[in-house]
Design an enzyme around this catalytic site. Structure first.
Site, short mmCIF file in Angstrom:
data_model
loop_
_atom_site.label_atom_id
_atom_site.label_comp_id
_atom_site.label_asym_id
_atom_site.label_seq_id
_atom_site.Cartn_x
_atom_site.Cartn_y
_atom_site.Cartn_z
N SER A 245 0.75 -1.05 0.05
CA SER A 245 -0.08 -0.04 0.01
C SER A 245 0.83 1.33 0.03
CB SER A 245 -1.03 0.14 1.30
OG SER A 245 -0.17 0.20 2.48
N HIS B 80 -1.77 -0.87 -4.11
CA HIS B 80 -2.94 -0.34 -3.20
C HIS B 80 -2.76 0.99 -2.80
CE1 HIS B 80 -6.28 -0.94 -0.26
NE2 HIS B 80 -5.75 0.17 0.29
N ASP C 246 -3.62 4.51 -1.41
CA ASP C 246 -4.86 4.89 -0.21
C ASP C 246 -4.63 6.51 -0.61
OD1 ASP C 246 -5.20 3.10 1.32
OD2 ASP C 246 -3.17 3.17 2.32
N GLY D 96 -5.89 5.90 7.50
CA GLY D 96 -5.25 7.40 7.41
C GLY D 96 -4.00 7.38 7.55
N ASP E 82 -6.38 -5.16 5.74
CA ASP E 82 -5.68 -3.95 5.60
C ASP E 82 -5.15 -3.56 6.88
OD1 ASP E 82 -4.20 -1.46 4.81
OD2 ASP E 82 -5.79 -0.58 3.70
N GLY E 83 -3.64 -3.38 7.15
CA GLY E 83 -3.33 -2.79 8.33
C GLY E 83 -2.35 -3.34 9.36
N GLY F 3 1.43 -1.96 4.49
CA GLY F 3 2.17 -0.59 4.19
C GLY F 3 3.62 -0.77 4.83
N SER F 4 3.33 -0.38 6.06
CA SER F 4 4.87 -0.06 6.79
C SER F 4 5.78 -1.26 6.66
CB SER F 4 4.65 0.29 8.17
OG SER F 4 3.68 1.52 8.40
#
Length: 213
Positions: free
Chosen positions: A7, A31, A33, A139, A168-169, A190-191
Site C-alpha cells: 500500500s 494499493h 490510499d 489514514g 489492511d493494516g 504498508g509499513s
C-alpha cells in the site's frame, strides 16, 4: 493463492513516485490510499492526477478514504486503476455507485473500519467483488493491529465463504499467518514493506509465508 499488495499513502507526487518505484519490480498490483482530510485526518495526493500520466506496468487498487467517493469517480475512470474500495461508513447511495463502477468495467469492494459491523453491508455483499477489513484505524502508516477484527473476519468467512476477503493494516509475517488462517485472501501491507530497508526482501518474506500455507 494468497496475494500480497503493497500500500502507498503519499502526500506529494514525488513521494508517490518514489514509493511506487520501490515496489513495482516485485509485484503486479499496488494499493493506493487516498485521503481527503475529512473522513481520515490525512490529506493525500488526489491520485488520479498523478496516476493518469504515470508510466508503470502495475495495476492499481484505489482505496477511497473520502467522505464522498461518488464525487471523484469521473476522474478515476480516466486512469488505469481497475479496482476501487469504498467505505461502508460513507454510504450516500452505494448501490448506485457500485453499479456505476461495474458499468465502467472496474471491480469494487466495500471496506469496513474496525468498529463497523458486517450487517452494515449485508444488503450489498452480493453486489461487490470483495470485502476489505481494516485491521487498523485508517489514514496513516504505522497503526497498531486491532486483534478483535480477526474474529469478525472469521465470522464473515463462515457466513460468506465465497467472498474474497482483503485485510489492511499492521500486517507483518506473524499477523499474516493469523489472517490467512481465518480466510483472508489478499493482504494489504504498508509499513512492513515501504518502511523496510530492503523492500524486495520484505515482500518475498510475506510471499513465502503465504505460499507455504
Amino acid at each position: 493463492m494468497i496475494k500480497i499488495i503493497p500500500s502507498i499513502l503519499a502526500t506529494t507526487k514525488e513521494e508517490f513516485e518514489k514509493l511506487l518505484r520501490s515496489v513495482e519490480s516485485y509485484v503486479d498490483r499496488v494499493h493506493l490510499d487516498i485521503g481527503d482530510g475529512d473522513f481520515v485526518p490525512t490529506k493525500t495526493i488526489s491520485g488520479y492526477e498523478e496516476l493518469v500520466n504515470m508510466d508503470t506496468k502495475v495495476n492499481f487498487d484505489v482505496h477511497l478514504m473520502v467522505s464522498r467517493p461518488e464525487d471523484q469517480m469521473y476522474f478515476w475512470y480516466k486512469t488505469k486503476a481497475d479496482r476501487f474500495l469504498i467505505h461502508a461508513e460513507t454510504d450516500h447511495g452505494h448501490k448506485n455507485l457500485i453499479d456505476q463502477i461495474h458499468l465502467n468495467g472496474r471491480q469494487v469492494g466495500l471496506v469496513l473500519n474496525p468498529e463497523t459491523q458486517v450487517d452494515k453491508i449485508s444488503e450489498l455483499i452480493d453486489d461487490v467483488d470483495f470485502v476489505q477489513f481494516m485491521t487498523v484505524h485508517p489514514g496513516a502508516y504505522g497503526g497498531d493491529f486491532i486483534e478483535s477484527v480477526v474474529n469478525k473476519i472469521l465470522e464473515f468467512h463462515g457466513q460468506y465463504p465465497n467472498v474474497p476477503i482483503f485485510a489492511d493494516g499492521g500486517i507483518n509475517p506473524e499477523i499474516a499467518l493469523q489472517l490467512i488462517a481465518v480466510g483472508v485472501t489478499n493482504l494489504v501491507v504498508g509499513s512492513y514493506i515501504v518502511g523496510s530497508n530492503d523492500v524486495g526482501r520484505a515482500i518475498e518474506e510475506l510471499k513465502k509465508i503465504s505460499n507455504n500455507i
